[in-house]
Motif scaffolding. Structure first.
Motif, PDB file in Angstrom:
ATOM      1  N   ILE A  46      47.877  49.094  45.161  1.00  2.00           N
ATOM      2  CA  ILE A  46      46.977  48.771  44.059  1.00  2.00           C
ATOM      3  C   ILE A  46      47.802  48.054  43.006  1.00  2.00           C
ATOM      4  CG2 ILE A  46      45.512  49.709  42.234  1.00  2.00           C
ATOM      5  CD1 ILE A  46      44.834  52.022  44.134  1.00  2.00           C
ATOM      6  N   ALA A  47      47.389  46.855  42.652  1.00  4.63           N
ATOM      7  CA  ALA A  47      48.208  46.013  41.791  1.00  4.63           C
ATOM      8  C   ALA A  47      47.385  45.347  40.692  1.00  4.63           C
ATOM      9  CB  ALA A  47      48.915  44.938  42.629  1.00  4.63           C
ATOM     10  N   ASP A  48      48.077  44.960  39.647  1.00  5.30           N
ATOM     11  CA  ASP A  48      47.505  44.142  38.585  1.00  5.30           C
ATOM     12  C   ASP A  48      47.088  42.805  39.198  1.00  5.30           C
ATOM     13  OD1 ASP A  48      47.448  42.096  36.485  1.00  5.30           O
ATOM     14  OD2 ASP A  48      48.333  43.589  35.157  1.00  5.30           O
ATOM     15  N   ALA A  49      45.845  42.416  39.035  1.00  2.00           N
ATOM     16  CA  ALA A  49      45.336  41.195  39.678  1.00  2.00           C
ATOM     17  C   ALA A  49      46.014  39.937  39.162  1.00  2.00           C
ATOM     18  CB  ALA A  49      43.830  41.090  39.473  1.00  2.00           C
ATOM     19  N   LYS A  50      46.617  40.011  37.986  1.00  2.47           N
ATOM     20  CA  LYS A  50      47.266  38.831  37.407  1.00  2.47           C
ATOM     21  C   LYS A  50      48.736  38.733  37.799  1.00  2.47           C
ATOM     22  CE  LYS A  50      47.688  36.286  33.050  1.00  2.47           C
ATOM     23  NZ  LYS A  50      47.379  36.286  31.601  1.00  2.47           N
ATOM     24  N   THR A  51      49.468  39.832  37.639  1.00  3.59           N
ATOM     25  CA  THR A  51      50.914  39.808  37.916  1.00  3.59           C
ATOM     26  C   THR A  51      51.243  40.214  39.348  1.00  3.59           C
ATOM     27  OG1 THR A  51      51.278  42.118  37.266  1.00  3.59           O
ATOM     28  CG2 THR A  51      51.347  40.445  35.514  1.00  3.59           C
TER      29      THR A  51
END
Length: 283
Positions: free
Chosen positions: A245-250
């Motif tokens: 699960i990750a930040d969609a931008k970074t």
């Protein structure tokens, strides 16, 4: 429908169009086209007078020689499929490796501000240098106004946007939604290589992503990740490589939820020796 195998041929054809002030879209593919690719082409045709569809299995983005050798190559079938969409406004560029690399099949080295080191970058050595090299060359040869990429390869899409930004390439990058089979499996050229039992089981990937999205609304990212890992540990046909699960931008893995950020879940799974990827927006 014209099929060009040499860069000078496609450049000449495009230059003839440029005199008519035609806008040009590019849909880069590795062939073995499916309905997901056709949706990209249709989107490009809606926004441009002419569309170039490139068909090229790029050796420098494969870290697995066997995967490169087995990747499906179906040019005649691909062209026939494109004709069902439009026979007059599509140009096909299907170059040889020598035509693209001028006899030196190596990648340029890129700095994508760290995007290249997350997820796929951790598991596929040199992959995004290969992607950056070939996409940059297509942009230089074709000089499209707009280029279209699917969100199934969400990290690749982010990296190509970064490529354009850092190298000041005058092209608009358009991300297009993931197209799925009726059973939810994300469309991929690799799906044609799945054995019947793995193809039947593969929708488990998207089902898991959808349930993970529901869990993300009430549980921590760590708890959701643990749940996904346990689900796959019980599956005899599908082997989880990663779930992040990750930040969609970074694209950096989540540390603590924030209402000010958007998140996506990313997954890579092996079905026997076929590697499948998918992702889903979580908020």
């Amino acid at each position: 429908m014209e099929v060009y195998s040499k860069k000078q041929q496609i450049i000449s054809a495009i230059n003839a169009l440029r005199h008519k002030n035609q806008t040009l879209g590019l849909v880069p593919t590795m062939g073995a086209l499916h309905r997901g690719h056709l949706q990209l082409v249709k989107k490009a045709l809606e926004n441009n007078n002419m569309v170039v569809v490139s068909i090229f299995v790029n050796p420098t983005q494969f870290d697995n020689k066997e995967d490169l050798e087995k990747y499906p190559r179906t040019l005649e079938k691909d062209v026939a499929l494109l004709k069902t969409v439009n026979k007059t406004n599509i140009l096909v560029y299907a170059p040889t490796v020598d035509d693209m690399y001028d006899g030196l099949t190596v990648s340029q080295k890129f700095d994508f501000d760290g995007l290249e080191f997350e997820m796929e970058g951790k598991f596929r050595n040199g992959h995004f240098d290969g992607v950056g090299t070939i996409v940059k060359r297509f942009f230089e040869i074709i000089k499209p106004n707009n280029a279209y990429f699917g969100e199934k390869d969400f990290q690749q899409l982010a990296i190509i946007k970064k490529l354009v930004e850092k190298h000041n390439i005058p092209v608009n990058i358009v991300g297009c939604k993931i197209h799925r089979e009726v059973n939810g499996l994300a469309m991929s050229s690799r799906n044609t290589r799945l054995k019947p039992e793995h193809k039947a089981e593969a929708p488990f990937i998207y089902k898991t992503l959808k349930t993970a999205k529901q869990h993300f609304g009430i549980k921590s990212a760590n708890k959701v990740t643990e749940w996904v890992e346990k689900r796959f540990a019980k599956n005899d046909l599908l082997q989880l490589e990663y779930f992040i699960i990750a930040d969609a931008k970074t694209l950096k893995p989540i540390k603590r939820k924030s209402n000010k950020k958007t998140y996506r879940a990313f997954i890579a799974v092996y079905a026997d020796d076929i590697r499948l990827i998918d992702n889903i927006a979580l908020n």
